[in-house]
Every structure is written in C-alpha cells, then in structure tokens.
Design an enzyme around this catalytic site. Structure first.
Site, PDB file in Angstrom:
ATOM      1  CD  GLU A 140      -2.581  -1.266   2.614  1.00 42.38           C
ATOM      2  OE1 GLU A 140      -3.778  -1.617   2.617  1.00 42.38           O
ATOM      3  OE2 GLU A 140      -1.933  -1.037   3.651  1.00 42.38           O
TER       4      GLU A 140
ATOM      5  CG  ASP B  56      -3.942  -4.526   8.095  1.00 37.25           C
ATOM      6  OD1 ASP B  56      -4.448  -5.526   7.553  1.00 37.25           O
ATOM      7  OD2 ASP B  56      -2.770  -4.492   8.501  1.00 37.25           O
TER       8      ASP B  56
END
Length: 368
Positions: A70, A241
C-alpha cells in the site's frame, strides 16, 4: 585567462537526511522508547486537531493472495508525506517481517524531499502510539489491565505505550503460538508491567478493562465473539487493515460505540466493513477537538476500529524530522541530481563519464 580543472562534491541540495534501520534504533534509544511513542502521539493529536487542512484519501493498495502493498499519501498544503507499507502474514514462516515500510517527507513548494526514512520500526511505534492516544479518550478511567490477543511484533510496542500513557500495569497475553507470548514476557520483564500468559482469549480478557486484538492473518477471523465481551470495556482492534480481514464478530460492533480514523478507508479495511455504510461511527479527530464525545458512561463498550491512516504516518515523519537535529542520528544520502545549470542534467552525465565516473565531477568541472 587560464582554465583550471576542479572537483566539486555534490552540493547540499543533492543530499537528503536518511534514517536507516540502525539510525532509527539509535534515535529511539537516545530518547527512550516510551518517550518516543509519547512524542509521536503528541504530533498525531496536533495533526488531527488540524484535520480539515489535510488532503485525505484511502490508501492505494495492490493485493495478492499472500498479502498487500500500500501507498499512504497526504499533504497539509505545505508539506507532502507518504509511506510505502506491506502486510504479508505468511512472511514469518520464511524468516521475513510481516510488515515493512519506508517513508518520505517533502517540501510541497519545491518537491524536494526533506526526509527519507525506514518505517518498519517507525510504523510499529506509530501504531502503538496511536492506539494509546485513542484509549486516553475512550478507555475506562483508571484502567490497569489490558488483554492483548496476538503477540507478534506489534504487541510489545502496544504494551509499552499503554503502560506509559494510560498506566497499565497488568498484561494478559494470548497467542496461538505460545512461543510468541513467552517472547513478549521476556522482552517486558524489566518494563514495569506484569505479563500473565493465557491459553485462550477467554482467559486473557478476564478482568481486563482494555482488550487489544492485533492478529495478522489475512482473513475474516473471529478472535472475539459477542458472548465474550462484557459491558464497560474498551476494545482496541488493530489487526484488521485490508478488505476481508477482520477480528471481531459482527454482533460486538452492534453493541459498541465505534470510533474510526477516516470512515471512507475504515469501511474498506476495518471491522466497519461488516456493517452498512450508514451505520453510525464517530471520527477520532472530532473527539480530540471536543466536537464529539468519547467515553460517556461506565457501562459503555467503546471500539477503536484501527486501520492506520496517512495523517498518523505524516505526524510520525514530522516527529522524526524534528528530532534529528537533536540526536544527529542520520546520514546524508546523495539522492538528488543538482547540476549547476538545472537544465543541463545530461551535461552532468557526460562530465561524469569524461572523469571516469568520479562522483566529484558531477557538477561543473572547469572554472575560468
């Protein structure tokens, strides 16, 4: 007039302060791990109090069956920051970290970086600092006992942050790998907290006012079921997450007052993904600013649905940047090309080749 060859080293504009893993550890030791996390928490709170000045968007993911990579960017209009981070739960079986990262802080007016740093250690510190900061507003007052379910790399930092910022003295630890719990107990042996190793999550949460879940598997797990959670506790849900990764049974969410960082991201990645988008949640920045209430009653179940947000990393980068002049634990990384004539980048390459790739010849090599 004669022409004299000279050698010029890269200018100061070519260098960016770089904090390696070794220097990050030196910086942490220089101030102490608990002081370091407290400092990050203060910077996070400062930045959340100016929430509306930030550019905000969900992080940018690249998913694979094994994990996710990410990018987490944000800007306050003057400074830009981003973090590269991965989450690969299976890495530990190959001797690799589950989470690694690095980050950059830049001057938005020029685009020039002002900090380049490792963020594997820094993310662990930031995550724990952020959890403890939220708990100051959400946990029952006078809490002394925390259950921590999932005793991997993040657990040590969580325990130390809660000890320092909330006064936790008792840790009840549980992990499917008993060795992880034993490691946690060894690491915290001289920290001032007492660690009790528990065989089941049910045992761990007995008597705990705060429950922290920080497991790693990339799947919809049920670490806590509804019947396990009594009234009056604060749940610090850290493990979720990414899409499809949760830790709590949905019914717990329906009984709890849920606090989130950025709803648009939490609904994609957090426990919140189990609920309808219009389910009420409270944004933490509003609590810090006094625009919304945190804990309001003794019997209330508060839930911090923590997924990590770019502004928190921005704050951590700011803290490290401001700390470096005091500690001096960084290197000058030759990262940016800086020819005397900004338009003559290729000429700098040619001069380097003509001088045997001598770094000292990267700028002008002659002077009248």
């Amino acid at each position: 007039m004669s022409v004299k060859p000279i050698n010029l080293l890269p200018s100061d504009l070519a260098y960016v302060p770089f904090v390696s893993v070794d220097n990050m550890m030196r910086n942490v030791r220089a101030v102490g791990v608990e002081t370091f996390m407290r400092g990050i928490a203060e910077y996070i709170e400062q930045d959340f109090l100016r929430w509306e000045s930030f550019d905000k968007k969900p992080r940018i993911p690249a998913h694979a069956p094994q994990g996710v990579i990410e990018l987490m960017p944000t800007s306050d209009g003057k400074t830009f920051g981003f973090k590269y981070v991965n989450g690969h739960p299976g890495n530990t079986s190959d001797g690799l970290q589950t989470v690694t990262g690095f980050g950059v802080l830049s001057n938005l007016m020029t685009g020039y970086p002002v900090l380049f740093t490792e963020m594997t250690i820094l993310t662990a510190l930031r995550t724990a600092a952020n959890s403890a900061l939220a708990a100051k507003y959400l946990a029952p007052k006078g809490s002394t006992t925390m259950a921590i379910i999932g005793n991997g790399a993040q657990s040590d930092f969580q325990c130390l942050a809660f000890k320092d910022m909330l006064g936790i003295t008792e840790i009840r630890a549980c992990d499917i790998d008993c060795g992880a719990s034993l490691r946690l107990a060894r690491n915290l042996a001289s920290s001032g907290v007492n660690v009790t190793i528990c065989k089941t999550p049910e045992d761990a949460i007995e008597g705990a006012q705060i429950i922290t879940t920080v497991t790693a598997d990339k799947k919809s797990a049920t670490i806590l079921t509804d019947n396990m959670v009594g009234t009056g506790v604060h749940i610090n849900a850290v493990g979720g997450d990414c899409p499809g990764k949760t830790e709590l049974h949905r019914d717990i969410l329906l009984r709890s007052d849920i606090f989130v960082e950025f709803p648009d991201q939490t609904h994609i990645e957090g426990e919140f993904q189990q609920l309808d988008r219009d389910h009420p949640v409270t944004e933490l920045w509003q609590v810090y600013a006094g625009k919304a209430k945190g804990r309001t009653s003794q019997d209330q179940i508060t839930l911090f649905d923590s997924v990590g947000f770019a502004i928190e990393d921005f704050a951590a980068l700011r803290y490290v940047h401001d700390l470096l002049p005091r500690t001096g634990h960084f290197e000058k990384l030759d990262l940016l090309a800086d020819p005397d004539d900004p338009r003559d980048l290729y000429g700098m390459v040619l001069r380097s080749a003509a001088n045997g790739d001598n770094q000292a010849a990267r700028r002008k090599v002659t002077r009248l």
